[in-house]
Structure formats: structure tokens, C-alpha cells
Design an enzyme around this catalytic site. Sequence first.
Site, PDB file in Angstrom:
ATOM      1  N   TRP A 103      29.156   5.596  50.437  1.00  0.00           N
ATOM      2  CA  TRP A 103      28.153   6.635  50.232  1.00  0.00           C
ATOM      3  C   TRP A 103      26.923   6.107  49.511  1.00  0.00           C
ATOM      4  CZ3 TRP A 103      28.161  10.071  53.581  1.00  0.00           C
ATOM      5  CH2 TRP A 103      29.339  10.662  54.046  1.00  0.00           C
ATOM      6  N   ASP A 181      24.961  10.905  42.344  1.00  0.00           N
ATOM      7  CA  ASP A 181      25.567  11.670  43.437  1.00  0.00           C
ATOM      8  C   ASP A 181      26.961  12.111  42.979  1.00  0.00           C
ATOM      9  OD1 ASP A 181      26.820  12.602  45.721  1.00  0.00           O
ATOM     10  OD2 ASP A 181      26.436  10.827  46.948  1.00  0.00           O
ATOM     11  N   LYS A 205      32.829  19.691  49.079  1.00  0.00           N
ATOM     12  CA  LYS A 205      33.996  18.952  48.614  1.00  0.00           C
ATOM     13  C   LYS A 205      34.729  19.763  47.536  1.00  0.00           C
ATOM     14  CE  LYS A 205      32.521  15.546  51.211  1.00  0.00           C
ATOM     15  NZ  LYS A 205      31.516  14.590  50.819  1.00  0.00           N
TER      16      LYS A 205
HETATM   17  C1  LIG Z   1      30.486  13.765  51.571  1.00  0.00           C
HETATM   18  C2  LIG Z   1      29.588  12.947  50.724  1.00  0.00           C
HETATM   19  C3  LIG Z   1      28.242  12.733  51.044  1.00  0.00           C
HETATM   20  C4  LIG Z   1      27.623  13.274  52.307  1.00  0.00           C
HETATM   21  O1  LIG Z   1      27.534  14.630  52.271  1.00  0.00           O
HETATM   22  P1  LIG Z   1      26.815  15.490  53.417  1.00  0.00           P
HETATM   23  O2  LIG Z   1      26.760  16.816  52.777  1.00  0.00           O
HETATM   24  O3  LIG Z   1      27.710  15.400  54.612  1.00  0.00           O
HETATM   25  O4  LIG Z   1      25.497  14.886  53.685  1.00  0.00           O
HETATM   26  C5  LIG Z   1      27.482  11.985  50.186  1.00  0.00           C
HETATM   27  N1  LIG Z   1      27.991  11.477  49.053  1.00  0.00           N
HETATM   28  C6  LIG Z   1      29.268  11.653  48.713  1.00  0.00           C
HETATM   29  C7  LIG Z   1      29.792  11.075  47.432  1.00  0.00           C
HETATM   30  C8  LIG Z   1      30.110  12.391  49.530  1.00  0.00           C
HETATM   31  O5  LIG Z   1      31.399  12.588  49.192  1.00  0.00           O
END
Ligand SMILES: *Cc1c(COP(=O)(O)O)cnc(C)c1O
Length: 369
Positions: A103, A181, A205
Amino acid sequence: MRPWNFSAGPSVLPVDVLEQAAREMLDWHGSGMSVMEMSHRGKEFMQIRDEAEQDLRDLLQVPDDFAVLFMQGGAQAQNAIVPMNLLGLAGHNQADYVVSGSWSKKSFKEAQRYGDVRLAASSEASTEINQQTQAGFSWFPTPDTWEVRATSSYVHVCANETIGGVEFNDWPLLSVPLVVDVSSNILSRPIDFSKVDMAYAGAQKNAGPAGLTIVIVRKDLLGGASEYCPSAFNYDLVAKSQSMFNTPPTYPIYMAGLVFKWLKTQGGVAAMEQRNQQKSELLYRYLDSSDFYHNQVEPSVRSRMNIPFLLAKPELDALFLAEAEKAGLLQLKGHKSVGGMRASIYNALPLAAVEALVAFMKDFEAKHG
Ligand SMILES: *Cc1c(COP(=O)(O)O)cnc(C)c1O
């Protein structure tokens, strides 16, 4: 009973929340409308939005000098939105990225399109830690190794690599803003906003359904977006309009709001952290005691949310998944880039789910090990 859902995302939601949403589907609080049918500027939805923001602020103890934004596009859109808003802050169009998994690598690559964006540190190569060889993306580059330019506008890191199962939370106090993030571990543990200047997360998530992106950003970082930043993605404009610059994702905001209220009834983020510690320890302890299953992440940075593991006999992967499903354990397949299995054990999954998983794994090992 519903099966236990170990999906990495979109993922399990609290049953109480789903039931409440079902009850309120046709008529929200006597309004005669579903939340999906309301004007986003009407008093009903304004109340839903305001309570969601306040509950989130309470849960994460967000300081008053931070804005909370409800946006769209998911975390991957933020990979572009962050540089478009923040790269110009220090006047050099520079930022430094820590790459610790799939990511953050994506974040780094996307940001490079917008300016002088460099690698602060990377764990993509294998390394030696405590006389053990750690494979690439199974360890975390400690902050003392980050190469941060004093002229950079910010440093970007990923708090929890959802695919690799690497989590880091011991943030340094940097002289440039730290952007994190937190897509896959938001609300699973506290965030130290004395060190973190901005945190963002796709909701799907650990916070609600897909369609909502949560951005928590220090207000003095706002106002410096680039000329070409779309207005709907300009943090300053979004903040000034209480996330109503354009129609926000009303239903996901409502659902996330219900999750926030549920979290409060559960004792908040501190209680969640304790529970997540307990849940993850149970699974790691079993994985480490077994020769049949293996988690390769360096122990000090193992994720409490996403736990990847490999079977000693990968030819049994398909059977493992089929039997798990029969036993009421869903979505354990690992990410296609790493294979094997992954148990995502977000807030809404109780200890009983992890106990059921471990019991199943023991049984499977006894039969096939
Ligand atoms: C799932 C995830 C993303 C991507 O998320 P989207 O909403 O699909 O763009 C980015 N960073 C992390 C840590 C993730 O778990």
C-alpha cells in the site's frame, strides 16, 4: 448464528449496527424517509453528519486544531489528493515516503507524479534482524533510518500494511508534518496527534462500508492546494463546507456513524485496543507453536488487524479454505500477491471468532499435518 467473517475489506460490521440500519431502513427516526432518500442539507442528515464527526472526535481524541473531513475516492484517491494538497506547503514541492509494503509503495508511486517525491526508507529488500533473515515487506524501517529532507513538505507512512501484515505505531516527532495511512487500523488503537499531522482511511476496513474516506488533518496544513487540485478534493474547501462541498456519501457516513456509536458502547478505542491485542496474541501464539502454519513478519511489528499465514503444504490451501467455509469461517484467502491465508480480525470480530479459527486450524493440522 452468522458465520465469522475474516475479510480484509470491505469487511465485517457489528451485527448490532446492521440490525439497527435494517430497522431504520424505511423510516429514520420518524422522518418518513430512509437515510438514502434525504437531502444532505436537510436537518435530519445534518444531525447524522454532526454526530458522526463528534463521535469520531471523541473516540480518537482529535484535537480542536484538526479538521475532520468526510470524502470519497477511497485511500487510493488520497494517494493523489495528499500531494495535490500538501506538496507545496514548504515551497519546494518535495515529500518523502516510507515504503513498508504494497500500500505505501502505491502511495509513493502515485505521489511521484506530482513533484519531487523520494524514498525516505524501504523494507522491500530482506534484512537481518536478531540473527534472523526477514523477507522483504515483513519488517518495518525504524524512524532513525528515515532520510527526511528538511525542505520536504511532509513524510508519508502506512500504519498498517493490510497485505503484508506489518503494523507500526511508534511515530517519531519529526520537524516536517507526518501523514499516515490508517485505512486498516483506524479505531483499533489510539492515534497520537501530537506526532501525526494528518491521518486518512478508507472506511471499509474498520469503520464502515465502502464509499467514505475519513481525513483528519491539522488545520494549518490547509489552504495550499495546487492550482490543478480538483475543488471537490481540496481539503480547505471541503473543510470550509463541513464536507458538503458536493454531495457527500450520505449512507456510508450514516453507517460509519452507527459504528462510532457502537464503539462508544463497547468502551471506546482503549477497550478495542485491549481486545485486539488479546485476539491477535491468541492467533500468533498458536501460529508460533505450530510447524504446520507460519507467519513470517518480524514479531515486533506484527499487525493486530491482518494476520497472513502460510501452510507448510501449500497444496492444501484450497482444501483449507473449503473446510473453513464449511466450519463457518469466511474469506480467509490471502491476497493474491502473497498467497496463503490471511485472517483480518477487525474491531467488529469478537474473541470468539479467533477462538473458533484457532480450533479449526488445530483440527485441520491434526488431520493433515
Ligand atoms: C485497502 C487499503 C487501501 C486502498 O483503499 P481503497 O479505499 O480501495 O482505495 C490503501 N491503504 C491501505 C492501508 C489499505 O488497507
